[in-house]
Structure formats: C-alpha cells, structure tokens
Design a protein around this motif. Structure first.
Motif, mmCIF file in Angstrom:
data_model
loop_
_atom_site.group_PDB
_atom_site.id
_atom_site.type_symbol
_atom_site.label_atom_id
_atom_site.label_comp_id
_atom_site.label_asym_id
_atom_site.label_seq_id
_atom_site.Cartn_x
_atom_site.Cartn_y
_atom_site.Cartn_z
ATOM 1 N N VAL A 324 -1.652 -1.360 4.091
ATOM 2 C CA VAL A 324 -1.612 -2.688 3.461
ATOM 3 C C VAL A 324 -1.621 -2.625 1.938
ATOM 4 N N PHE A 326 0.602 -1.655 -0.439
ATOM 5 C CA PHE A 326 1.760 -2.249 -1.116
ATOM 6 C C PHE A 326 1.893 -3.747 -0.839
ATOM 7 N N PRO A 327 1.768 -4.186 0.424
ATOM 8 C CA PRO A 327 1.820 -5.643 0.646
ATOM 9 C C PRO A 327 0.769 -6.404 -0.154
ATOM 10 N N ALA A 328 -0.435 -5.829 -0.288
ATOM 11 C CA ALA A 328 -1.492 -6.514 -1.037
ATOM 12 C C ALA A 328 -1.093 -6.681 -2.500
ATOM 13 N N TRP A 330 1.968 -6.621 -3.723
ATOM 14 C CA TRP A 330 3.105 -7.539 -3.819
ATOM 15 C C TRP A 330 2.624 -8.980 -3.877
ATOM 16 N N LEU A 331 1.621 -9.284 -3.074
ATOM 17 C CA LEU A 331 1.062 -10.636 -3.081
ATOM 18 C C LEU A 331 0.402 -10.952 -4.425
ATOM 19 N N GLY A 343 -4.015 -11.330 -0.966
ATOM 20 C CA GLY A 343 -3.796 -9.920 -1.265
ATOM 21 C C GLY A 343 -5.089 -9.172 -1.524
ATOM 22 N N THR A 408 -0.799 1.242 -7.068
ATOM 23 C CA THR A 408 -0.788 1.076 -5.614
ATOM 24 C C THR A 408 -0.744 2.431 -4.927
#
Length: 445
Positions: A324, A326-328, A330-331, A343, A408
């Motif tokens: 998670v 990278f998704p965090a 990105w958010l 995020g 990240t």
C-alpha cells in the motif's frame, strides 16, 4: 475473577492484577509517546523556524529533523542503563524513573526561550533536552512491555502485550490534538506562546502517570529470579555475547512500526506543508484519524497474535504495508483533504500490524534473566535507525526534485526488512513458555 499461579512457584496473580499492570504500562507509555511525538510535530512546525534560524527553509528543516534524530540515537543508551537496572533491581523501579524523566524534560522544552532571545544556546539546549528524552524513552517501552507480559496469562498474552503499544496512538492523538488546537491561534500568538502549551501540559499528565505507576506490582517472575538469585550480573553484555542474532532480528521486526510510522507522520507533515503547500491543520487532522484507526488495529493485532502467532502477523502486516506504500502516497499527492486522510490512515493501519505484536514477539526472543535488556535494546536499535528516517526521506525528496517516489521506496524497503526478520524470528525464539516461567536459568557469569 480467575486466579492463576505465578511463574515457577511465584505468588499467584489474578487476572484483575494483570489488567491493572497492563493499564499502568499503557498510561505511562502514552505519556512517554505524547512527549516524544510532541517534539516530532514541533520539529516540522516550530523548531525549524524559531530555534534553527536560517534563511534556507530546507536547511532549517533538516537541522530540526537532525535534532529529532538525536533523541533516537540516545535511546540505546537508555536501553543499556535501564535494561541493566531492570534485569538487576526490578522493572517497576525503572519505569517510575523513566516516566518522571521524560515528563520533566518535556515541560522544560515548553519553557525554553528561542533563538531570537538566547541565540545559539537555544538549539543547543533543545538538542540536549531531546537527548534526555531519548534516554528515558530508551528504557521505558522495554520495561513496560516486559512487565505487562510477565503478568499476563499465556493464553491472553497477545492482548496484554498490545496494551503498551496502544500508548503510541493515544500519545499521537493527544500531541496532534494539542497542536491542532493551538494551531487555530493567530500566527504571532502560536509562535510566541501557543506551541508551548502542549509541552507544559506534561506536568499534570506526569502526576497522573506517577500515581498509576506506583500502584502497579513488580513482575512475579522477576521476584522469583531475585529470590533464587538467578539474575545475570551483566545482562546487557550477556545479550551482546550470547543473543546477538535475536537482537538483530528483533530490531528488524520493530523497524517498520517505528521508522515507517515516522515516515508517514513526521515526514509527511513536513512534505505536505512545505512541498505540497497544504495547511498544517489538514496534515494534523489526517494524523489524528490515522491514530484513532491505529488503536483498533492494535487491539485486533493482539488478538491475531494469540491465534496465529506474533511472527506470522508481523510478516503479513509488513508485506501489506509494502503493497500500500505507493497507493498511499498517490493519495497524499492529490492534496485533496479526504484523499490525504485516507492515504495517511491506510499506510498507518498496515504498518501498525507488526507494531501491535512487537511486544509479544520480542519477549519470546529472550529468556527472563535477559528480557528487559534484550527487548529494550532490540526496540531501540530499530529506534536509532528510525530516528533518521524523516531526515533520509527529506534528503531523498530533494534528490528526486520534490517527487514522492524515492521516499515511498524507502517505506517499501523498511517494510521488507521487517517482513524478512519476522520470518526468521521463530527460528531464534527462546520459546513462549520462557515468558512466564523461570525455567530458563541464568548461566554463571
């Protein structure tokens, strides 16, 4: 109310007593982390401007984070001092000293004049206070979790070991909430006196923590070791001589819960305000929501440890955090309030899974006569490296031209270190039974 026999013939301890000990450990740890987290937040919002005076904002932030890291560098010294004393004279006595130290030092930071008033003495004294904070925290957590686990029934060890961990998000809620409240003040009021209020609140919080700590009984296992004179004469040296693999693996399992947390909170607050241009209130609010969710994760993590084992939970949580990362970010990079909160909360929740079971895992790695020293040293070796994570993430951010990609990747790397060490931990464990029995004898030394 059920009653159980104490370890190796020690006096019986009721479940009510075990809960009281765990609660006392939680309250003291909450104060410790409240004080310690205050510094991290203030380093992002205040100290970089008022104590490390320079025209270059990046240099000022790096200097503030360097002083933040000093507290972590001092933690092994606290682990050595209080680990030795905790394995020699008792867990409870050391915990009263550590909570007193950090409460007083934090209040003194709230009284410290800034650079404009006393010049270079301001950052020097601030760094010295941070050093003393680090020494106290270095001895606090290892003793708190050891005392809680050694009082715990074996079948409920996971939940009791998680109690001191809950002090971390509660400390975050208190410190971030305090800063969020004073951040509503006009800028000149915030800079002159507003930021000091959360630090001065350490005085009444210390009084409460001391009252609770003094009511907690000493570990029955330690009393048995004392009675039979089974203590190691030099527990710290013995840990380094005979249990160094456990020490390194234990540090690795604790790395994500500490280092990852500071990356997603302390660094992200600085990144969000200075690079993304977001209001500090949004970042502080995100930290508050994440801390509230973390409490739930820690409670559930303790239950999972009882069912599946602390090592398996550590590996699963660390791999989840890596996925998670990278998704965090990105958010967070969207700067949309809801996305930022989600995020920060998502990343914090996953990295908190290994943190939830850290106490249960580390206490199983070391035999009773070396436990305080081994647990404290493992956690604080991780803490030394973790203290430099915001500094490293800030440097990587600059290296990447303001992109969040390199910070990240740092979070992913930390997660994989913890996953690998979690996989190795069962192969080095002293055994679950060693936690609540005195059958592991101290060798002559």
């Amino acid at each position: 109310m059920s009653e159980r026999s104490g370890p190796a013939g020690a006096a019986a301890v009721t479940d009510a007593e075990a809960r009281k000990v765990a609660f006392g450990a939680f309250v003291g740890t909450a104060l410790e982390w409240y004080d310690f987290f205050l510094y991290g937040t203030a380093a992002s919002l205040v100290f970089n401007r008022l104590y490390f005076a320079t025209d270059d904002a990046l240099v000022a932030t790096l200097a503030a984070f360097a002083s933040f890291a000093v507290g972590f560098a001092a933690r092994p010294l606290g682990a050595v001092i209080f680990g030795h004393l905790g394995d020699r004279i008792g867990r409870k006595r050391c915990l009263i000293v550590t909570v007193t130290m950090i409460g007083l030092v934090t209040a003194l930071i709230g009284l410290l004049p800034g650079y404009a008033t006393i010049g270079v003495a301001a950052p020097v004294l601030l760094t010295l206070f941070r050093l003393l904070q680090g020494v106290a925290v270095g001895g606090e957590w290892g003793g708190a979790v050891t005392l809680a686990v050694e009082h715990a029934p074996p079948e409920r060890r996971g939940r009791y070991a998680a109690m001191p961990q809950i002090g971390s998000p509660v400390g975050t809620l208190l410190s971030s909430g305090a800063f969020l409240a004073v951040s509503a003040l006009p800028p000149e009021s915030f800079d002159s006196w507003g930021w000091r209020v959360p630090f001065l609140a350490a005085f009444p919080l210390l009084a409460i923590a001391l009252w609770l700590r003094r009511r907690v009984e000493e570990s029955p296992l330690f009393e048995k070791l004392l009675e039979e004179d089974e203590r190691a004469s030099s527990p710290v040296l013995q840990v380094f001589a005979t249990a160094w693999p456990q020490l390194l693996v234990g540090a690795g399992t604790a790395f994500l819960g500490v280092g990852g947390f500071y990356l997603i909170t302390t660094f992200v607050i600085s990144y969000g305000t200075t690079t993304l241009g977001m209001p500090r209130s949004v970042l502080l609010a995100a930290t508050l929501v994440a801390a509230a969710v973390e409490i739930v994760v820690l409670v559930l993590g303790g239950r999972l440890a009882e069912r599946h084992g602390a090592a398996r939970v550590t590996v699963g949580g660390a791999l989840g955090a890596a996925l998670v990362a990278f998704p965090a970010f990105w958010l967070i990079d969207t700067t949309a309030v809801v996305a930022v909160v989600v995020g920060v909360t998502l990343a914090t929740a996953l990295l908190s899974v290994p943190y939830a079971v850290s106490g249960a895992l580390l206490t199983e790695l070391f035999p009773p006569h070396l436990r305080y020293s081994g647990v404290a040293l493992s956690a604080n070796i991780a803490g030394v490296v973790s203290g430099f994570v915001p500094l490293a993430a800030t440097a990587l951010l600059a290296l990447g031209g303001g992109s969040s990609v390199l910070p990240t990747l740092l979070l992913v790397g930390i997660s994989l270190v913890t996953a690998g060490c979690g996989f190795l931990a069962p192969r080095l464990s002293a055994g679950r039974d060693a936690v609540t029995t005195a059958e592991v004898r101290a060798p002559a030394d």
